[in-house]
Motif scaffolding. Sequence first.
Motif, short mmCIF file in Angstrom:
data_model
loop_
_atom_site.label_atom_id
_atom_site.label_comp_id
_atom_site.label_asym_id
_atom_site.label_seq_id
_atom_site.Cartn_x
_atom_site.Cartn_y
_atom_site.Cartn_z
N LEU A 187 0.86 -1.17 0.00
CA LEU A 187 0.00 0.00 0.00
C LEU A 187 0.90 1.22 0.00
O LEU A 187 1.80 1.33 0.81
N ASN A 188 0.65 2.13 -0.94
CA ASN A 188 1.52 3.31 -1.01
C ASN A 188 1.36 4.19 0.21
O ASN A 188 2.33 4.63 0.81
N GLU A 189 0.11 4.43 0.53
CA GLU A 189 -0.13 5.35 1.64
C GLU A 189 -1.30 4.81 2.46
O GLU A 189 -2.40 4.65 1.94
N GLU A 232 -5.31 -2.64 0.65
CA GLU A 232 -6.24 -2.24 -0.38
C GLU A 232 -7.22 -3.39 -0.58
O GLU A 232 -6.81 -4.55 -0.70
N LYS A 279 -1.98 5.76 9.38
CA LYS A 279 -0.70 6.41 9.12
C LYS A 279 0.01 6.91 10.39
O LYS A 279 1.22 7.07 10.40
N LYS A 283 -7.38 -6.45 -3.70
CA LYS A 283 -6.09 -6.66 -4.35
C LYS A 283 -5.24 -7.72 -3.65
O LYS A 283 -4.31 -8.27 -4.23
N LEU A 298 -9.10 3.04 -5.23
CA LEU A 298 -8.42 1.94 -4.54
C LEU A 298 -9.41 0.78 -4.43
O LEU A 298 -10.61 0.98 -4.35
N ASN A 344 -9.05 14.10 0.00
CA ASN A 344 -8.56 13.58 -1.28
C ASN A 344 -9.64 13.32 -2.31
O ASN A 344 -9.33 13.01 -3.46
N THR A 361 -9.23 1.16 1.31
CA THR A 361 -8.44 0.20 2.05
C THR A 361 -9.30 -0.31 3.19
O THR A 361 -10.34 0.24 3.50
#
Lengths: 441, 217
Positions: free
Chosen positions: A2-4, A255, A9, A258, A229, A221, A237
Amino acid sequence: MLNEPIVTKRVELDDSHTLQRYLATGGYEGLKKALSMTREQVREEVTKASLLGRGGAGFPAGRKWSMLRQAPVSYLVVNGDESEPATFKDHLLVERDPHQLIEGTVIAAYALGVTQAFIFIRGEFALGIERLTAACNEAYGHNAVGKNIFGSDFSVDLVIHPGAGAYICGEETSLIESLEGNRGFPRIKPPFFPAVTGLYGEPTVVNNVETMSNLPWIVLNGGDAFAALGQGSSAGTRLFALSGRVKNPGWYELEMSKTTFRDLIYDKNLGGGIIGDKKIKAFIPGGVSAPWFFEEHLDLGLDQDAVAKAGSMLGSGSVVVMDETTCPVRASWRITRFFHRESCGQCTPCREGSGWLEKIMRRIEEGSGRPEDLDLLMDVCDSIAPGVTWPPQQTTICVLGPSIPSSIASAIRHCRDEFLEHITLGHCPYEKDHILTGAAR
Amino acid sequence: MKHNSDYIDKVLERNAPSAGGGFSEEGLKRAEALIALYPKKRSALIPLCHLAQGEHGWITEECIEEIAGLLGVSPAEVSGTASFYDMLHLEPVGQYVISVCTNIACMLAGAYELLEAAEEKLGIAAGQTDTDMRFTLEEAECLGACDTAPCLQVNSRFFGPMNSASFDKLITDLASGALAGVVPPHGVLSRVERVFALTAKDTDDAGAIDSKEAGQK
């Protein structure tokens, strides 16, 4: 993978629960942006995000909200009564990022035009309640909750409400009863949704902690970025809780769609495989209310629709792994015992059925079972959930009842020989000298 | 941990469950402030039960009567509601209530073996309290900490993963007072209190309190 991360986080920072850290990492920017938009625009973004409720039923949050457009909503209640066995994601979010939950809750309150919100937290999460209470005080002080939030004309009060130990209060109508100061008895349906008659008889929205925690990111976002996603209706996610016989039990934000169950359980960065590199026997894909999956289901994606099509549910996103040394009778007995202890007692099939099922399961595990017990178990299951199908039919007010047969039917259908072995041998073949302690004695 | 009221400090000083009695004077003020948070009084019933439990370690008969009086319901309605919930104790329990989870994830990690070790160590069976009212042992349903299985709680504070050796150490540390900062007296749910003045209903107070004063840890 997962990128972000979206909801996790901050959670690994030591001071992730403080206002200072929250503000230093972009906190309350989502709320500021939401307040600059109209309520309709905020709701529109959430609908576009295709955010499925993260509590267990997976109902789209945007659709839940849109059911209320005709009538003004009176109350928002956030469901943090996380009690589905093997689920510990909301526990993490409440304890490690309480401001994110508060920000999401205030955004939802704004979108719905609600001036009174409650966050109902499971009583056992005492540290979570402490941190959320401290965060709530800080948020009032920061003008992120309370009167004229950030200088706008929007005001909302927030009450952190502690539960007192009852699984059933995760059921939304039971949660409302509990919040009204009553025993946690689920309400008779219809009306099916608290949107019609909820807290104090008024229109109420009940949303899960993780659902709320996603909102700051979605507003910042955009709903489209969230929907990009995952896949299809399983967007964004999701926080998966992995436990049982795996090397790395824990939470994983992934995610949706996936990642497969095989990845979650075996990938070295995720579950890391089975303890002792043993073979897998079964796994539960979404909390103990869900029918079990087996080796042939490992390549399914973590996708709400795919799991439903295969005959179970992604539920609360908690995956429990059983290996070849796990006794399926004992595992399903323990789950049945849980439901028996937590049945609220209103409906006869659930209250009595769960008790008889538990007793019969226990006698099989202890070696006193009879061959006809297997049919008897299925017959009792059939009285609670006619046909013992998935999704289940029900003879009870709420879905606790029809959740009881899930583990029993899965174990009997897939591990019938092992049940019979207990009966023929006169003891559990897995742990010869094993005693069932506690109330089982 | 820094607490945000003298009241909490007073409650944390209690080192044994009390034999009975009603709310303290300060406790009654807290009770009224809690009631004021809700649109309808009765919603405060469970928070008030927690408040009573924080003062006494359990919910005394006197507190049940007082809660009923404050909420305008009968004492039977208070005890009838409270008896539904696992965390609310209508009879005295030990200074430390130890809840060992044996649900599926913990069971797969050896929870029943842990519970057996606990029973042996404490000399009581699950569901019992020792004779000097020090420890109560419970077999709990899933506590929501399955990544640290097998886990347990002492007065609602988490410990895990546990085994018989770490359990022995836990008991030693509890008995010596080494964990006083981690484990509050039984019934104290939150050591941080809501700052009651902070509501949108009070036109002047919202936002007026500096966040530094607002109960951070």
